[in-house]
Design an enzyme around this catalytic site. Sequence first.
Site, short mmCIF file in Angstrom:
data_model
loop_
_atom_site.label_atom_id
_atom_site.label_comp_id
_atom_site.label_asym_id
_atom_site.label_seq_id
_atom_site.Cartn_x
_atom_site.Cartn_y
_atom_site.Cartn_z
N PRO A 1 0.77 -1.25 0.00
CA PRO A 1 0.00 0.00 0.00
C PRO A 1 0.80 1.30 0.00
O PRO A 1 0.76 2.08 0.95
CB PRO A 1 -0.84 -0.13 1.27
CG PRO A 1 0.02 -0.93 2.18
CD PRO A 1 0.74 -1.92 1.30
N CYS A 2 1.48 1.58 -1.10
CA CYS A 2 2.22 2.84 -1.20
C CYS A 2 1.27 4.04 -1.23
O CYS A 2 1.69 5.16 -0.99
CB CYS A 2 3.16 2.83 -2.40
SG CYS A 2 2.41 2.37 -3.95
N HIS A 3 -0.02 3.78 -1.48
CA HIS A 3 -0.99 4.89 -1.47
C HIS A 3 -1.17 5.46 -0.06
O HIS A 3 -1.68 6.56 0.10
CB HIS A 3 -2.35 4.43 -2.03
CG HIS A 3 -3.00 3.32 -1.26
ND1 HIS A 3 -2.70 1.99 -1.51
CD2 HIS A 3 -3.91 3.32 -0.26
CE1 HIS A 3 -3.42 1.24 -0.69
NE2 HIS A 3 -4.16 2.02 0.08
#
Length: 153
Positions: free
Chosen positions: A123-125
Amino acid sequence: MSTQSIVIKSPIGPLKLTADESHLISVHFVEEAEHPETESDNVVLKHASEQIRQFFNRERKAFDLPLKIEGTAFQQEVWKALQAIPYGETRSYQQLAESIQRPKAVRAVGQANKVNRFPVIIPCHRVIGKNKTLTGYAGKQVDKKETLLQLEQ
Protein backbone atom coordinates in the site's frame (compact mmCIF):
# COMPACT_ATOMS: atom_id res chain seq x y z
CA MET A 1 8.50 -20.38 -15.83
CA SER A 2 5.87 -19.02 -18.12
CA THR A 3 3.81 -16.00 -17.15
CA GLN A 4 0.19 -15.09 -17.76
CA SER A 5 -1.65 -11.81 -17.44
CA ILE A 6 -5.23 -10.73 -16.94
CA VAL A 7 -6.91 -7.35 -16.77
CA ILE A 8 -9.52 -6.58 -14.13
CA LYS A 9 -11.68 -3.50 -13.67
CA SER A 10 -11.35 -1.43 -10.51
CA PRO A 11 -12.49 1.94 -9.17
CA ILE A 12 -9.03 3.31 -10.03
CA GLY A 13 -9.08 1.98 -13.59
CA PRO A 14 -8.11 -1.31 -15.20
CA LEU A 15 -5.36 -3.30 -13.48
CA LYS A 16 -3.14 -5.74 -15.35
CA LEU A 17 -2.09 -8.63 -13.10
CA THR A 18 0.84 -10.82 -14.15
CA ALA A 19 1.81 -14.11 -12.51
CA ASP A 20 3.76 -17.28 -13.06
CA GLU A 21 2.60 -20.65 -11.71
CA SER A 22 3.52 -19.82 -8.11
CA HIS A 23 3.77 -16.03 -7.61
CA LEU A 24 2.13 -12.76 -8.52
CA ILE A 25 4.78 -10.82 -10.45
CA SER A 26 3.17 -7.40 -10.86
CA VAL A 27 0.10 -5.18 -10.85
CA HIS A 28 0.08 -2.33 -13.39
CA PHE A 29 -2.32 0.45 -14.27
CA VAL A 30 -3.35 0.20 -17.92
CA GLU A 31 -5.53 2.18 -20.32
CA GLU A 32 -9.06 0.82 -20.64
CA ALA A 33 -9.31 1.09 -24.41
CA GLU A 34 -6.16 -0.96 -24.89
CA HIS A 35 -6.96 -3.69 -22.34
CA PRO A 36 -10.45 -5.16 -22.03
CA GLU A 37 -11.16 -7.29 -18.94
CA THR A 38 -9.79 -10.84 -19.27
CA GLU A 39 -9.67 -14.09 -17.29
CA SER A 40 -7.24 -16.96 -16.75
CA ASP A 41 -7.05 -20.47 -15.29
CA ASN A 42 -3.91 -19.46 -13.38
CA VAL A 43 -4.64 -20.04 -9.67
CA VAL A 44 -2.44 -17.14 -8.52
CA LEU A 45 -4.24 -14.74 -10.88
CA LYS A 46 -7.63 -16.02 -9.73
CA HIS A 47 -6.73 -15.49 -6.08
CA ALA A 48 -5.21 -12.07 -6.76
CA SER A 49 -8.21 -10.82 -8.75
CA GLU A 50 -10.59 -12.15 -6.09
CA GLN A 51 -8.67 -10.49 -3.25
CA ILE A 52 -8.39 -7.17 -5.12
CA ARG A 53 -12.14 -7.19 -5.80
CA GLN A 54 -12.78 -7.96 -2.11
CA PHE A 55 -10.54 -5.03 -1.15
CA PHE A 56 -12.47 -2.65 -3.40
CA ASN A 57 -15.77 -4.00 -1.99
CA ARG A 58 -14.48 -3.26 1.55
CA GLU A 59 -14.53 -6.99 2.37
CA ARG A 60 -10.73 -7.29 2.76
CA LYS A 61 -8.18 -5.10 4.53
CA ALA A 62 -5.01 -7.11 3.93
CA PHE A 63 -3.76 -9.34 1.14
CA ASP A 64 -2.56 -12.91 1.40
CA LEU A 65 -0.82 -13.52 -1.91
CA PRO A 66 2.53 -15.03 -2.91
CA LEU A 67 4.40 -12.00 -4.28
CA LYS A 68 7.59 -12.25 -6.31
CA ILE A 69 9.29 -9.25 -4.73
CA GLU A 70 12.48 -8.26 -6.50
CA GLY A 71 14.47 -5.15 -5.72
CA THR A 72 17.44 -3.85 -3.80
CA ALA A 73 17.74 -4.59 -0.09
CA PHE A 74 16.73 -0.97 0.61
CA GLN A 75 13.65 -1.18 -1.64
CA GLN A 76 12.58 -4.42 0.00
CA GLU A 77 13.00 -2.81 3.42
CA VAL A 78 10.74 0.08 2.34
CA TRP A 79 8.12 -2.26 0.85
CA LYS A 80 8.07 -4.30 4.07
CA ALA A 81 7.52 -1.09 6.05
CA LEU A 82 4.69 -0.14 3.67
CA GLN A 83 2.97 -3.41 4.43
CA ALA A 84 3.13 -2.58 8.14
CA ILE A 85 1.04 0.61 7.72
CA PRO A 86 -2.42 -0.33 9.01
CA TYR A 87 -5.47 -0.18 6.76
CA GLY A 88 -7.06 3.27 6.90
CA GLU A 89 -3.92 4.99 8.22
CA THR A 90 -1.27 7.08 6.49
CA ARG A 91 2.39 7.86 7.10
CA SER A 92 4.56 10.61 5.68
CA TYR A 93 7.62 9.77 3.60
CA GLN A 94 9.62 11.12 6.55
CA GLN A 95 7.87 8.78 9.01
CA LEU A 96 8.47 5.84 6.68
CA ALA A 97 12.18 6.71 6.40
CA GLU A 98 12.39 6.96 10.19
CA SER A 99 10.61 3.62 10.63
CA ILE A 100 13.42 1.89 8.73
CA GLN A 101 16.07 3.77 10.73
CA ARG A 102 17.07 5.97 7.77
CA PRO A 103 15.68 9.42 8.57
CA LYS A 104 17.68 11.13 5.82
CA ALA A 105 16.48 8.72 3.09
CA VAL A 106 13.16 10.45 2.43
CA ARG A 107 13.77 10.84 -1.33
CA ALA A 108 15.02 7.27 -1.64
CA VAL A 109 11.87 6.08 0.14
CA GLY A 110 9.84 8.00 -2.45
CA GLN A 111 11.80 6.32 -5.26
CA ALA A 112 11.22 2.88 -3.72
CA ASN A 113 7.49 3.66 -3.60
CA LYS A 114 7.60 4.72 -7.24
CA VAL A 115 8.99 1.35 -8.37
CA ASN A 116 6.64 -0.74 -6.21
CA ARG A 117 5.32 -3.39 -8.63
CA PHE A 118 2.32 -4.16 -6.43
CA PRO A 119 0.26 -0.99 -6.00
CA VAL A 120 -2.85 -1.54 -3.86
CA ILE A 121 -1.37 -4.81 -2.50
CA ILE A 122 1.79 -3.18 -1.09
CA PRO A 123 0.00 0.00 0.00
CA CYS A 124 2.22 2.84 -1.20
CA HIS A 125 -0.99 4.89 -1.47
CA ARG A 126 -0.87 5.21 2.34
CA VAL A 127 2.24 7.40 2.14
CA ILE A 128 1.57 11.12 1.95
CA GLY A 129 3.53 14.37 2.16
CA LYS A 130 4.71 15.67 5.54
CA ASN A 131 2.12 18.47 5.36
CA LYS A 132 -0.65 15.86 4.73
CA THR A 133 -0.77 16.54 0.99
CA LEU A 134 -1.27 13.73 -1.48
CA THR A 135 1.89 13.49 -3.50
CA GLY A 136 3.23 11.22 -6.21
CA TYR A 137 1.30 8.06 -6.92
CA ALA A 138 1.94 5.95 -10.01
CA GLY A 139 3.66 8.94 -11.56
CA LYS A 140 1.17 11.78 -11.57
CA GLN A 141 -2.00 9.82 -10.79
CA VAL A 142 -2.74 11.31 -7.37
CA ASP A 143 -6.47 10.87 -8.03
CA LYS A 144 -5.96 7.10 -7.67
CA LYS A 145 -4.27 7.63 -4.30
CA GLU A 146 -7.17 9.83 -3.19
CA THR A 147 -9.71 7.16 -4.24
CA LEU A 148 -7.82 4.43 -2.37
CA LEU A 149 -7.51 6.51 0.81
CA GLN A 150 -11.21 7.42 0.70
CA LEU A 151 -12.07 3.74 0.26
CA GLU A 152 -10.18 2.91 3.44
CA GLN A 153 -11.97 5.53 5.57
